[in-house]
Scaffold this active site. Structure first.
Site, short mmCIF file in Angstrom:
data_model
loop_
_atom_site.label_atom_id
_atom_site.label_comp_id
_atom_site.label_asym_id
_atom_site.label_seq_id
_atom_site.Cartn_x
_atom_site.Cartn_y
_atom_site.Cartn_z
N GLU A 68 0.73 64.26 118.13
CA GLU A 68 0.51 63.69 119.70
C GLU A 68 -0.48 63.64 120.31
OE1 GLU A 68 2.75 62.53 121.93
OE2 GLU A 68 0.94 61.78 123.24
N ASP A 115 4.18 53.79 123.11
CA ASP A 115 4.46 52.51 124.11
C ASP A 115 4.48 52.13 123.76
OD1 ASP A 115 2.00 54.87 125.81
OD2 ASP A 115 3.15 55.08 124.06
N ASP A 151 13.50 51.64 123.89
CA ASP A 151 14.26 50.68 124.82
C ASP A 151 13.84 49.68 124.73
OD1 ASP A 151 12.17 52.07 125.55
OD2 ASP A 151 12.95 51.49 127.33
N GLU A 190 14.95 59.25 124.76
CA GLU A 190 16.68 58.75 124.72
C GLU A 190 16.95 59.58 125.94
OE1 GLU A 190 16.76 59.22 120.01
OE2 GLU A 190 18.78 57.41 120.53
N1 SAH Z 1 8.80 60.73 121.03
C1 SAH Z 1 8.65 61.04 122.23
C2 SAH Z 1 7.85 60.52 123.44
C3 SAH Z 1 7.67 59.02 123.69
S1 SAH Z 1 6.52 58.93 124.60
C4 SAH Z 1 10.40 60.69 122.51
O1 SAH Z 1 10.53 59.80 122.62
O2 SAH Z 1 10.90 60.94 123.69
C5 SAH Z 1 5.28 58.05 123.14
C6 SAH Z 1 4.29 59.09 122.74
O3 SAH Z 1 3.25 58.92 122.24
C7 SAH Z 1 2.89 59.27 123.88
O4 SAH Z 1 3.97 61.18 124.46
C8 SAH Z 1 2.12 59.61 123.33
O5 SAH Z 1 1.26 59.91 123.85
C9 SAH Z 1 1.98 59.28 122.16
N2 SAH Z 1 1.56 58.03 121.91
C10 SAH Z 1 1.42 56.75 122.31
N3 SAH Z 1 -0.10 56.09 121.32
C11 SAH Z 1 -0.51 57.22 119.85
C12 SAH Z 1 -1.51 57.42 119.14
N4 SAH Z 1 -2.12 56.10 119.11
N5 SAH Z 1 -1.68 58.75 118.69
C13 SAH Z 1 -0.74 59.55 118.97
N6 SAH Z 1 -0.17 59.60 119.64
C14 SAH Z 1 0.45 58.62 120.49
#
Ligand code: SAH
Length: 207
Positions: A68, A115, A151, A190
């Site tokens: 993360e 993202d 989603d 989710e």
């Molecule tokens: N998997 C979790 C969070 C989803 S939000 C869930 O489903 O509840 C997407 C997460 O990915 C965010 O916390 C963001 O900081 C992280 N993230 C996005 N791009 C990233 C990257 N290149 N390296 C590490 N983390 C990343």
């Protein structure tokens, strides 16, 4: 997405034995960290960690590493890990640098609610873009396995195309994960989306 700022997050990360501070030192040697030959599953962008922590508790014979880049989220995950969960580690890093941390030793990558980067010019930042898939290629042990949930229809269709063009076969493809599969360990996002009645897209990819 920004998480509420956690004031003492630096201390929380520094003091936790679950957080690996110099992950590059363990490249090619994660087996030694866990002290066994069990499979290694990683989650990129694990957010507040519910999914990976619950998986680690349920499957003691699999090693898990959560990645993360937002320390706020990571610190929240750290606060949730129960004492003595020896098959879990966490890393604060950007997945752009993933090849510096792993070398042909990962069995599975989870991408949960990554993202979406909806604009065309942001395409390279998506965690299923060719740039990232090429990096993952160097960290997988033998077979490449990517499990994805989202989603976001745009990210989902983009990922189907991108994974297919990189030679992956897709299976367990569903536009409504919770209708088609039960007993799932869910993520924080989710739970939020499902409780709003949104459908969860999911797929597994291997090559
Ligand atoms: N998997 C979790 C969070 C989803 S939000 C869930 O489903 O509840 C997407 C997460 O990915 C965010 O916390 C963001 O900081 C992280 N993230 C996005 N791009 C990233 C990257 N290149 N390296 C590490 N983390 C990343």
């Amino acid at each position: 997405m920004r998480f509420r700022n956690l004031k003492n997050k630096e201390n929380i990360l520094d003091e936790s034995t679950y957080v690996i501070k110099n992950p590059e030192e363990y490249r090619g040697m994660w087996k030694k960290v866990f002290n066994n030959n069990n499979p290694l599953y990683i989650e990129i962008g694990m957010g507040k960690g519910k999914f990976i922590i619950e998986n680690a508790i349920k499957n003691p014979n699999i090693n898990y590493i959560g990645i993360e880049r937002q320390d706020n989220a990571l610190a929240r995950a750290v606060k949730k890990v129960p004492v003595g969960l020896s098959n879990l580690r966490l890393i604060s890093m950007d997945a752009m640098n993933i090849e510096k941390v792993f070398d042909k030793e990962v069995d599975r990558i989870y991408l949960n609610f990554s993202d979406p980067w909806p604009k065309k010019r942001q395409g390279k930042r998506r965690l299923t873009s060719k740039i990232f898939l090429d990096k993952y290629e160097n960290i997988f042990k033998k077979e490449s396995n990517i499990f994805l949930r989202t989603d976001n229809e745009g990210l989902y269709t983009f990922s189907i195309e991108s994974l297919s063009s990189s030679g992956y076969s897709l299976y367990d493809v569903t536009f409504d994960l919770h209708r088609d599969f039960s007993d799932l360990i869910t993520t924080e996002y989710e739970d939020k989306f499902s409780s709003n009645g949104d459908k969860i897209y999911s797929l597994k990819a291997r090559k």
